[in-house]
Every structure is written in C-alpha cells, then in structure tokens.
Design a protein around this motif. Structure first.
Motif, PDB file in Angstrom:
ATOM      1  N   LEU A   1       0.637  -1.089  -0.052  1.00 42.94           N
ATOM      2  CA  LEU A   1      -0.135   0.002  -0.111  1.00 42.94           C
ATOM      3  C   LEU A   1       0.821   1.284  -0.037  1.00 42.94           C
ATOM      4  O   LEU A   1       0.341   2.499  -0.018  1.00 42.94           O
ATOM      5  N   LEU A   2       2.285   1.037  -0.040  1.00 43.43           N
ATOM      6  CA  LEU A   2       2.956   2.324   0.149  1.00 43.43           C
ATOM      7  C   LEU A   2       3.879   2.360  -1.172  1.00 43.43           C
ATOM      8  O   LEU A   2       4.935   3.226  -1.431  1.00 43.43           O
ATOM      9  N   ALA A   3       3.342   1.463  -2.316  1.00 44.96           N
ATOM     10  CA  ALA A   3       4.216   1.383  -3.623  1.00 44.96           C
ATOM     11  C   ALA A   3       4.106   2.707  -4.443  1.00 44.96           C
ATOM     12  O   ALA A   3       2.909   3.405  -4.105  1.00 44.96           O
ATOM     13  N   PRO A   4       4.987   3.037  -5.027  1.00 44.21           N
ATOM     14  CA  PRO A   4       4.977   4.634  -5.595  1.00 44.21           C
ATOM     15  C   PRO A   4       4.017   4.496  -6.657  1.00 44.21           C
ATOM     16  O   PRO A   4       3.547   3.492  -7.217  1.00 44.21           O
ATOM     17  N   LEU A   5       3.554   5.630  -7.494  1.00 44.27           N
ATOM     18  CA  LEU A   5       2.358   5.885  -8.132  1.00 44.27           C
ATOM     19  C   LEU A   5       2.735   4.973  -9.385  1.00 44.27           C
ATOM     20  O   LEU A   5       1.719   4.339  -9.630  1.00 44.27           O
ATOM     21  N   GLU A   6       3.918   4.903  -9.813  1.00 43.85           N
ATOM     22  CA  GLU A   6       4.201   4.371 -11.297  1.00 43.85           C
ATOM     23  C   GLU A   6       4.121   2.867 -10.995  1.00 43.85           C
ATOM     24  O   GLU A   6       3.688   2.262 -12.052  1.00 43.85           O
ATOM     25  N   ASP A   7       4.213   2.464  -9.685  1.00 43.12           N
ATOM     26  CA  ASP A   7       4.098   0.661  -9.861  1.00 43.12           C
ATOM     27  C   ASP A   7       2.736   0.427  -9.254  1.00 43.12           C
ATOM     28  O   ASP A   7       2.304  -0.857  -8.986  1.00 43.12           O
ATOM     29  N   ARG A   8       1.810   1.221  -9.033  1.00 47.21           N
ATOM     30  CA  ARG A   8       0.500   0.948  -8.584  1.00 47.21           C
ATOM     31  C   ARG A   8      -0.346   0.254  -9.938  1.00 47.21           C
ATOM     32  O   ARG A   8      -0.403   0.742 -10.846  1.00 47.21           O
ATOM     33  N   ARG A   9      -1.053  -0.811  -9.582  1.00 43.97           N
ATOM     34  CA  ARG A   9      -1.743  -1.540 -10.398  1.00 43.97           C
ATOM     35  C   ARG A   9      -3.073  -1.471 -10.048  1.00 43.97           C
ATOM     36  O   ARG A   9      -3.709  -1.464  -8.824  1.00 43.97           O
ATOM     37  N   PRO A  10      -4.261  -1.664 -11.093  1.00 45.38           N
ATOM     38  CA  PRO A  10      -5.504  -1.464 -10.631  1.00 45.38           C
ATOM     39  C   PRO A  10      -6.096  -2.851  -9.902  1.00 45.38           C
ATOM     40  O   PRO A  10      -5.367  -3.883 -10.044  1.00 45.38           O
ATOM     41  N   GLY A  11      -6.946  -2.702  -8.747  1.00 40.63           N
ATOM     42  CA  GLY A  11      -7.215  -3.657  -8.043  1.00 40.63           C
ATOM     43  C   GLY A  11      -6.384  -3.842  -6.848  1.00 40.63           C
ATOM     44  O   GLY A  11      -5.513  -3.312  -6.542  1.00 40.63           O
ATOM     45  N   GLY A  12      -6.780  -4.938  -5.935  1.00 41.01           N
ATOM     46  CA  GLY A  12      -6.319  -5.266  -4.838  1.00 41.01           C
ATOM     47  C   GLY A  12      -6.132  -4.574  -3.669  1.00 41.01           C
ATOM     48  O   GLY A  12      -5.741  -4.976  -2.480  1.00 41.01           O
ATOM     49  N   LEU A  13      -7.241  -3.501  -3.653  1.00 42.95           N
ATOM     50  CA  LEU A  13      -7.292  -2.715  -2.373  1.00 42.95           C
ATOM     51  C   LEU A  13      -8.657  -3.218  -1.619  1.00 42.95           C
ATOM     52  O   LEU A  13      -8.528  -2.719  -0.411  1.00 42.95           O
ATOM     53  N   GLY A  14      -9.494  -3.894  -2.213  1.00 48.32           N
ATOM     54  CA  GLY A  14     -10.765  -4.271  -1.584  1.00 48.32           C
ATOM     55  C   GLY A  14     -10.480  -5.304  -0.121  1.00 48.32           C
ATOM     56  O   GLY A  14     -11.009  -4.591   0.728  1.00 48.32           O
ATOM     57  N   LEU A  15      -9.708  -6.224  -0.051  1.00 49.79           N
ATOM     58  CA  LEU A  15      -9.459  -7.044   1.033  1.00 49.79           C
ATOM     59  C   LEU A  15      -8.835  -6.430   2.084  1.00 49.79           C
ATOM     60  O   LEU A  15      -9.263  -6.260   3.172  1.00 49.79           O
ATOM     61  N   PRO A  16      -7.845  -5.421   1.789  1.00 44.94           N
ATOM     62  CA  PRO A  16      -7.078  -4.862   2.645  1.00 44.94           C
ATOM     63  C   PRO A  16      -7.907  -3.976   3.443  1.00 44.94           C
ATOM     64  O   PRO A  16      -8.031  -3.513   4.649  1.00 44.94           O
ATOM     65  N   LEU A  17      -8.913  -3.248   2.527  1.00 42.11           N
ATOM     66  CA  LEU A  17      -9.697  -2.464   3.381  1.00 42.11           C
ATOM     67  C   LEU A  17     -10.745  -3.080   4.109  1.00 42.11           C
ATOM     68  O   LEU A  17     -11.175  -2.448   5.269  1.00 42.11           O
ATOM     69  N   VAL A  18     -11.277  -4.240   3.855  1.00 38.09           N
ATOM     70  CA  VAL A  18     -11.997  -5.124   4.645  1.00 38.09           C
ATOM     71  C   VAL A  18     -11.419  -5.409   5.783  1.00 38.09           C
ATOM     72  O   VAL A  18     -11.896  -5.204   7.092  1.00 38.09           O
ATOM     73  N   GLN A  19     -10.129  -5.911   5.946  1.00 38.28           N
ATOM     74  CA  GLN A  19      -9.346  -6.116   7.015  1.00 38.28           C
ATOM     75  C   GLN A  19      -9.490  -4.845   8.101  1.00 38.28           C
ATOM     76  O   GLN A  19      -9.313  -5.101   9.144  1.00 38.28           O
ATOM     77  N   ARG A  20      -8.938  -3.814   7.404  1.00 41.22           N
ATOM     78  CA  ARG A  20      -8.653  -2.562   8.272  1.00 41.22           C
ATOM     79  C   ARG A  20     -10.129  -2.126   8.916  1.00 41.22           C
ATOM     80  O   ARG A  20     -10.201  -1.597   9.876  1.00 41.22           O
ATOM     81  N   PHE A  21     -11.111  -2.300   8.359  1.00 42.82           N
ATOM     82  CA  PHE A  21     -12.554  -1.914   8.789  1.00 42.82           C
ATOM     83  C   PHE A  21     -13.129  -2.781   9.638  1.00 42.82           C
ATOM     84  O   PHE A  21     -14.247  -2.424  10.370  1.00 42.82           O
ATOM     85  N   ALA A  22     -12.751  -4.123   9.539  1.00 43.88           N
ATOM     86  CA  ALA A  22     -13.530  -5.265  10.456  1.00 43.88           C
ATOM     87  C   ALA A  22     -12.807  -5.338  11.822  1.00 43.88           C
ATOM     88  O   ALA A  22     -11.725  -5.155  11.843  1.00 43.88           O
ATOM     89  N   ALA A  23     -13.588  -5.646  12.724  1.00 43.11           N
ATOM     90  CA  ALA A  23     -13.286  -5.784  14.162  1.00 43.11           C
ATOM     91  C   ALA A  23     -12.555  -7.527  14.179  1.00 43.11           C
ATOM     92  O   ALA A  23     -11.506  -7.815  14.642  1.00 43.11           O
ATOM     93  N   SER A  24     -13.201  -8.286  13.174  1.00 39.13           N
ATOM     94  CA  SER A  24     -12.839  -9.663  13.202  1.00 39.13           C
ATOM     95  C   SER A  24     -13.368 -10.085  11.873  1.00 39.13           C
ATOM     96  O   SER A  24     -14.530  -9.814  11.265  1.00 39.13           O
ATOM     97  N   ILE A  25     -12.802 -11.315  11.449  1.00 43.41           N
ATOM     98  CA  ILE A  25     -13.219 -11.877   9.988  1.00 43.41           C
ATOM     99  C   ILE A  25     -12.964 -13.182  10.481  1.00 43.41           C
ATOM    100  O   ILE A  25     -11.645 -13.992  10.589  1.00 43.41           O
ATOM    101  N   ARG A  26     -13.910 -14.025  10.014  1.00 45.07           N
ATOM    102  CA  ARG A  26     -13.833 -15.810  10.122  1.00 45.07           C
ATOM    103  C   ARG A  26     -14.184 -16.310   8.920  1.00 45.07           C
ATOM    104  O   ARG A  26     -15.413 -15.877   8.288  1.00 45.07           O
TER     105      ARG A  26
END
Lengths: 134, 66
Positions: free
Chosen positions: A90-115
């Motif tokens: 998530l800290l990659a420079p702009l030129e190295d960013r690829r579409p997609g891949g942000l969804g699950l990290p967001l879920v992990q950060r906004f959730a209290a727990s995931i099972r």
C-alpha cells in the motif's frame, strides 16, 4: 436482514442501495464500514467465485452481534479464504500501482474480526464490525 | 471531494489510475476536502501515499505546487 443477491454487478449495486437504507440508524463510522465491507466482499464474489456467474446468487445477512454488527456472506463458489489473501504494497509509488487489490485490505482494516469457513460446497464468511470506535 | 459520501476500492483505483495518467503528463493531482470518513478510508488504503490529501484552498494549492 437477509438479502439474496444475483451474482452480477447489478446485483451488487442493488445490494448497496438496500444496505445504505438499512444502516441509516447506526453510527456513521459503523455504517460506512458495513457499506464498504459489503460492497468489497460482494464484488469479489461476483468477480471470482464462479467461472460462469450467470444464474448464480449468494446471500448476505446483516444482524446485531456483541461487537456491533455481523455481516455474513454465503456463496457456493470456488473455495476462497480472504483472510489468507496476500497483502498488496500500500506504500508502492504511483508508477508501480496496479488496478485492483485494495478491496480486501480495506475489509481487514474496517473489520473488528473476520472468520472464514468452507462448509461443504459453500464459502461462509463472517465479518464483525464495531458499532463504536475505530 | 466535499460532496463525496462514500468511496470503496473501485473508486480509489480510478483515482489512482487518473493520477498515473496525469503524472505521465507531469501534472500533479491532489484530493481536496474529502469528508472525514472518506478520508479515513483513503488513508486506510494507502491512497494518501501517492495522492496528497488537502483541506482548504491554501493547503491544496500548496500541495499542487510542491
């Protein structure tokens, strides 16, 4: 509240509209988390659960729990445990960013727990969200 | 972005792709005045590491000029 969602992007859109109405009575931060987690997981199911999603559906249940809100997703797609998905840089420079891949990290950060459980032919994912606090 | 009430990964990806396209033309992009919850989501996804977030005209102009 239980939703049966057609496995399509239109289904996800309709689910989002329904969830938006449903969460109006809970604190704004929790409401945002419920909306975001629902959209991200539902989108993943549509994109990846089935080779041919036509005619398929999945269920989303939203109910109170000890932490605040429980969102449960059940689909009959390919086994997939989102808790074991690799974390993108998530800290990659702009030129190295690829579409997609942000969804699950967001879920992990906004959730209290995931099972995650694989039950027979079904993926069952339970995400808990705190009603108050981060 | 002051009137944006919700953004998820799809929208964030579009912002990043737009910023990349602008960068190729040596144009800098700044996210101006997102509401707090939207800003929190952007930061949780690390978007702020490639797209500066500013509030108010002066801060946004300073970020654009940086």
């Amino acid at each position: 509240m239980r939703f049966v969602v057609p496995c399509s992007f239109a289904g996800v859109q309709h689910l989002g509209d329904s969830v938006c109405s449903f969460v109006k009575t809970i604190p704004a931060r929790a409401a945002y988390a419920v909306q975001l987690i629902t959209e991200e997981i539902a989108t993943n199911i549509v994109k990846y659960a089935h080779d041919d999603p036509d005619g398929r559906d999945f269920t989303v249940e939203i109910e109170p729990c000890e932490e605040g809100v429980l969102v449960r997703f059940v689909d009959e797609g390919k086994p997939f445990d989102p808790t074991k998905a690799p974390e993108p840089d998530l800290l990659a420079p702009l030129e190295d960013r690829r579409p997609g891949g942000l969804g699950l990290p967001l879920v992990q950060r906004f959730a209290a727990s995931i099972r995650y459980h694989r039950e027979g032919t079904r993926n069952r994912l339970e995400v808990r969200i705190r009603l108050y606090g981060a | 972005m002051s009137e944006v009430e919700f953004v998820a990964s799809l929208g964030m990806g579009m912002l990043v792709q737009n910023a990349k396209a602008l960068q190729r033309n040596h144009v800098r992009m700044v996210l101006a005045d997102p509401p707090q919850l939207v800003e929190d989501a952007l930061r949780q996804a690390g978007i702020d590491s490639v797209l500066p977030i500013g509030h108010g005209a002066a801060e946004v102009e300073a970020l654009l000029a940086a």
